[in-house]
Write a protein that holds these residues in place. Structure first.
Motif, PDB file in Angstrom:
ATOM      1  N   ARG A  72       0.837  -1.200   0.000  1.00 44.23           N
ATOM      2  CA  ARG A  72       0.000   0.000   0.000  1.00 44.23           C
ATOM      3  C   ARG A  72       0.875   1.255   0.000  1.00 44.23           C
ATOM      4  O   ARG A  72       1.829   1.348   0.773  1.00 44.23           O
ATOM      5  CB  ARG A  72      -0.922   0.006   1.219  1.00 44.23           C
ATOM      6  CG  ARG A  72      -1.962  -1.096   1.140  1.00 44.23           C
ATOM      7  CD  ARG A  72      -2.874  -1.167   2.354  1.00 44.23           C
ATOM      8  NE  ARG A  72      -3.408   0.140   2.676  1.00 44.23           N
ATOM      9  CZ  ARG A  72      -3.510   0.596   3.914  1.00 44.23           C
ATOM     10  NH1 ARG A  72      -3.122  -0.128   4.940  1.00 44.23           N
ATOM     11  NH2 ARG A  72      -4.018   1.788   4.143  1.00 44.23           N
ATOM     12  N   GLU A  93       1.901   4.211   8.667  1.00 48.33           N
ATOM     13  CA  GLU A  93       0.827   4.038   7.696  1.00 48.33           C
ATOM     14  C   GLU A  93       0.190   5.392   7.421  1.00 48.33           C
ATOM     15  O   GLU A  93      -0.385   6.009   8.328  1.00 48.33           O
ATOM     16  CB  GLU A  93      -0.242   3.078   8.214  1.00 48.33           C
ATOM     17  CG  GLU A  93      -1.378   2.888   7.217  1.00 48.33           C
ATOM     18  CD  GLU A  93      -2.536   2.093   7.782  1.00 48.33           C
ATOM     19  OE1 GLU A  93      -2.813   1.019   7.239  1.00 48.33           O
ATOM     20  OE2 GLU A  93      -3.152   2.563   8.757  1.00 48.33           O
ATOM     21  N   ALA A  94       0.311   5.865   6.168  1.00 45.25           N
ATOM     22  CA  ALA A  94      -0.349   7.106   5.765  1.00 45.25           C
ATOM     23  C   ALA A  94      -1.844   6.851   5.701  1.00 45.25           C
ATOM     24  O   ALA A  94      -2.290   5.836   5.170  1.00 45.25           O
ATOM     25  CB  ALA A  94       0.179   7.559   4.409  1.00 45.25           C
ATOM     26  N   GLN A  95      -2.596   7.770   6.272  1.00 49.08           N
ATOM     27  CA  GLN A  95      -4.052   7.684   6.265  1.00 49.08           C
ATOM     28  C   GLN A  95      -4.607   8.911   5.546  1.00 49.08           C
ATOM     29  O   GLN A  95      -3.848   9.717   5.016  1.00 49.08           O
ATOM     30  CB  GLN A  95      -4.563   7.550   7.708  1.00 49.08           C
ATOM     31  CG  GLN A  95      -4.029   6.282   8.358  1.00 49.08           C
ATOM     32  CD  GLN A  95      -4.324   6.149   9.839  1.00 49.08           C
ATOM     33  OE1 GLN A  95      -4.688   7.110  10.511  1.00 49.08           O
ATOM     34  NE2 GLN A  95      -4.155   4.938  10.354  1.00 49.08           N
ATOM     35  N   ASP A  96      -5.908   9.059   5.521  1.00 46.72           N
ATOM     36  CA  ASP A  96      -6.532  10.163   4.809  1.00 46.72           C
ATOM     37  C   ASP A  96      -6.233  11.515   5.465  1.00 46.72           C
ATOM     38  O   ASP A  96      -5.957  11.584   6.666  1.00 46.72           O
ATOM     39  CB  ASP A  96      -8.057   9.970   4.752  1.00 46.72           C
ATOM     40  CG  ASP A  96      -8.451   8.773   3.893  1.00 46.72           C
ATOM     41  OD1 ASP A  96      -7.656   8.376   3.021  1.00 46.72           O
ATOM     42  OD2 ASP A  96      -9.554   8.237   4.103  1.00 46.72           O
ATOM     43  N   GLU A  97      -6.303  12.560   4.649  1.00 48.89           N
ATOM     44  CA  GLU A  97      -6.242  13.945   5.094  1.00 48.89           C
ATOM     45  C   GLU A  97      -4.961  14.313   5.841  1.00 48.89           C
ATOM     46  O   GLU A  97      -4.978  15.076   6.811  1.00 48.89           O
ATOM     47  CB  GLU A  97      -7.470  14.280   5.938  1.00 48.89           C
ATOM     48  CG  GLU A  97      -8.760  14.089   5.161  1.00 48.89           C
ATOM     49  CD  GLU A  97     -10.015  14.338   5.987  1.00 48.89           C
ATOM     50  OE1 GLU A  97      -9.929  14.985   7.049  1.00 48.89           O
ATOM     51  OE2 GLU A  97     -11.070  13.867   5.551  1.00 48.89           O
ATOM     52  N   GLY A  98      -3.831  13.741   5.423  1.00 42.34           N
ATOM     53  CA  GLY A  98      -2.553  14.119   6.007  1.00 42.34           C
ATOM     54  C   GLY A  98      -2.274  13.529   7.382  1.00 42.34           C
ATOM     55  O   GLY A  98      -1.455  14.061   8.122  1.00 42.34           O
ATOM     56  N   ARG A 138       0.567  12.269  -2.061  1.00 41.00           N
ATOM     57  CA  ARG A 138       0.030  12.200  -0.695  1.00 41.00           C
ATOM     58  C   ARG A 138      -0.058  13.603  -0.118  1.00 41.00           C
ATOM     59  O   ARG A 138       0.796  14.453  -0.385  1.00 41.00           O
ATOM     60  CB  ARG A 138       0.925  11.348   0.207  1.00 41.00           C
ATOM     61  CG  ARG A 138       0.933   9.912  -0.239  1.00 41.00           C
ATOM     62  CD  ARG A 138       0.535   8.889   0.768  1.00 41.00           C
ATOM     63  NE  ARG A 138      -0.573   9.125   1.626  1.00 41.00           N
ATOM     64  CZ  ARG A 138      -1.721   8.445   1.572  1.00 41.00           C
ATOM     65  NH1 ARG A 138      -1.908   7.542   0.641  1.00 41.00           N
ATOM     66  NH2 ARG A 138      -2.659   8.662   2.441  1.00 41.00           N
ATOM     67  N   THR A 139      -1.058  13.828   0.680  1.00 45.97           N
ATOM     68  CA  THR A 139      -1.217  15.099   1.384  1.00 45.97           C
ATOM     69  C   THR A 139      -0.101  15.234   2.415  1.00 45.97           C
ATOM     70  O   THR A 139       0.190  14.270   3.130  1.00 45.97           O
ATOM     71  CB  THR A 139      -2.588  15.126   2.099  1.00 45.97           C
ATOM     72  OG1 THR A 139      -3.611  14.946   1.124  1.00 45.97           O
ATOM     73  CG2 THR A 139      -2.804  16.424   2.848  1.00 45.97           C
ATOM     74  N   THR A 141       1.822  15.718   5.777  1.00 42.91           N
ATOM     75  CA  THR A 141       1.396  15.284   7.099  1.00 42.91           C
ATOM     76  C   THR A 141       0.998  16.475   7.953  1.00 42.91           C
ATOM     77  O   THR A 141       1.734  17.450   8.072  1.00 42.91           O
ATOM     78  CB  THR A 141       2.520  14.488   7.796  1.00 42.91           C
ATOM     79  OG1 THR A 141       2.879  13.379   6.946  1.00 42.91           O
ATOM     80  CG2 THR A 141       2.076  13.963   9.151  1.00 42.91           C
TER      81      THR A 141
END
Length: 187
Positions: A72, A93-98, A138-139, A141
């Motif tokens: 992923r 683990e990158a998740q939504d919205e930064g 990716r947004t 962080t």
């Protein structure tokens, strides 16, 4: 089956300026990103670090499930090596919205108490803050968070707080008591 009361604490940072880095330990300690997704290596780290503190949620994962997870975008594994030997790891683990979650962090028991943990957590948190630089699209962080629980090592919570993480949630639940799995069956 008996039950145990487990307290889970969720902590966060909302700015890279929140990070309070630990000093690097003496000696030849290096932290390297495992850039090639390897189910075998990731399972080794997971079982070796978590075997004595009852990490069991991924023990039943198949090879394919590990591969799917590791492939992923925004999942990273950073490994601390002490004189060439894996000492511990931090998994991001990158998740939504930064948002980036520190999914797993810890040391193999033989390396605990050597001042590697604070350094590894500092380095891993810094990599959570700059994760978007390695993953185009990716947004950036905006928040890094982690959870720890009363089953984790006795110094885990204090390490997170010394690195600048602030508590934002606490949950107390009854969980089934499970045997300590060790790093491999029968260990």
């Amino acid at each position: 089956m008996s039950s145990a009361t487990v307290t889970t604490w969720s902590l966060e940072q909302n700015s890279p300026a929140d990070l309070l880095p630990a000093a690097a330990p003496e000696g030849d300690v290096r932290i390297v990103r495992a850039e090639v997704p390897s189910p075998e290596f990731s399972r080794f780290l997971y079982a070796s670090v978590g075997g004595d503190i009852r990490w069991t949620d991924r023990l039943g994962w198949t090879y394919a499930r590990w591969q799917e997870y590791l492939d992923r975008p925004g999942v990273e594994t950073w490994v601390a090596y002490d004189r060439g030997t894996p000492a511990g790891y931090v998994e991001l683990e990158a998740q939504d919205e930064g948002v980036v979650e520190i999914m797993y962090f810890g040391l193999i028991p033989a390396f605990r108490g050597r001042r590697v943990g604070g350094h590894l957590l500092s380095y891993g948190t810094a990599r959570a803050w700059d994760l978007a630089e390695r993953w185009p699209g990716r947004t950036p962080t905006k928040r890094v968070w982690v959870h720890t629980c009363s089953k984790d090592g006795e110094f885990a919570m204090a390490n997170y707080q010394r690195r600048g993480f602030l508590l934002f949630d606490t949950k107390v639940e009854l969980e089934p008591e499970v045997a300590t799995p060790g790093p491999w069956p029968g260990a």
